[in-house]
Write an enzyme that holds these catalytic residues in place. Sequence first.
Site, PDB file in Angstrom:
ATOM      1  N   HIS A 181       5.895  -0.156  -8.744  1.00 51.61           N
ATOM      2  CA  HIS A 181       6.278  -0.019  -7.334  1.00 51.61           C
ATOM      3  C   HIS A 181       7.625   0.703  -7.264  1.00 51.61           C
ATOM      4  O   HIS A 181       8.556   0.350  -8.024  1.00 51.61           O
ATOM      5  CB  HIS A 181       6.363  -1.404  -6.683  1.00 51.61           C
ATOM      6  CG  HIS A 181       6.725  -1.359  -5.231  1.00 51.61           C
ATOM      7  ND1 HIS A 181       5.831  -0.986  -4.253  1.00 51.61           N
ATOM      8  CD2 HIS A 181       7.903  -1.602  -4.611  1.00 51.61           C
ATOM      9  CE1 HIS A 181       6.459  -1.027  -3.070  1.00 51.61           C
ATOM     10  NE2 HIS A 181       7.707  -1.394  -3.263  1.00 51.61           N
ATOM     11  N   LYS A 185      -4.727   1.428  -2.359  1.00 51.06           N
ATOM     12  CA  LYS A 185      -5.609   0.490  -1.654  1.00 51.06           C
ATOM     13  C   LYS A 185      -5.142  -0.938  -1.942  1.00 51.06           C
ATOM     14  O   LYS A 185      -4.516  -1.197  -2.977  1.00 51.06           O
ATOM     15  CB  LYS A 185      -7.058   0.660  -2.159  1.00 51.06           C
ATOM     16  CG  LYS A 185      -7.682   1.993  -1.759  1.00 51.06           C
ATOM     17  CD  LYS A 185      -8.066   1.997  -0.298  1.00 51.06           C
ATOM     18  CE  LYS A 185      -8.786   3.271   0.067  1.00 51.06           C
ATOM     19  NZ  LYS A 185      -9.143   3.327   1.492  1.00 51.06           N
TER      20      LYS A 185
END
Length: 200
Positions: free
Chosen positions: A120, A102
């Site tokens: 990431h 999100k």
Amino acid sequence: MELKKLNLMKRLNGSSKIKTAVFISGTGSNLKNLINFSKSKKSPITINCVISSKRKIKGLYYAKKNKIFNKVFKFEKNDEIKIVKLLKKNEIKLICLAGFMKILSKNFIQKFNGKILNIHPSLLPKFKGLNTHERAISNNEKFSGCTVHYVNSKLDSGRIILQKKVRIYRKDNPNSLATRVLKQEHALYIKAIIKEFSNP
Ligand code: GRF
């Protein structure tokens, strides 16, 4: 007070480790890895809370198995206000996003400015956003990898803490690359937390 100073003071007077919340949305392999790490003496963090954006996911199983407070939110309407209250009540000082899918609001990020980390699956600033492995392969990159960074109000753009390169082979597809990168994510997240929050 800057988190590093707070941590130093806590450690010098022998008080507890940095109370941490982990935000998840799926498999939870990074969460499982962080939970295992948090149990070790050299960990500067304890994991006190898991927030998930999805129900019935494997990540919640790890939280329950380790008796860690966990709650599911859709991250809609005023959910963030409830989450902020819950984190403050649990004296959470650090948030680790781990497979969290999100986008946090600017307001939320400001409330925890400089205290939200993310992992990431690319060598930022290359390939921000989604489908990173697919994009790296179709871009004929020789390397991909993973990055641990602070979260700011721009997507995947906060200060980089550590990165790890992973070679892309001709035979690679997004799944084979993802598997190799994910393994490096687990090691990198721990190294980044030690680098940022352990005493020298
Ligand atoms: C993985 O693709 C990882 O690269 C990214 O989120 C996905 C799920 O991770 N960080 P996890 O197993 O839920 O930690």
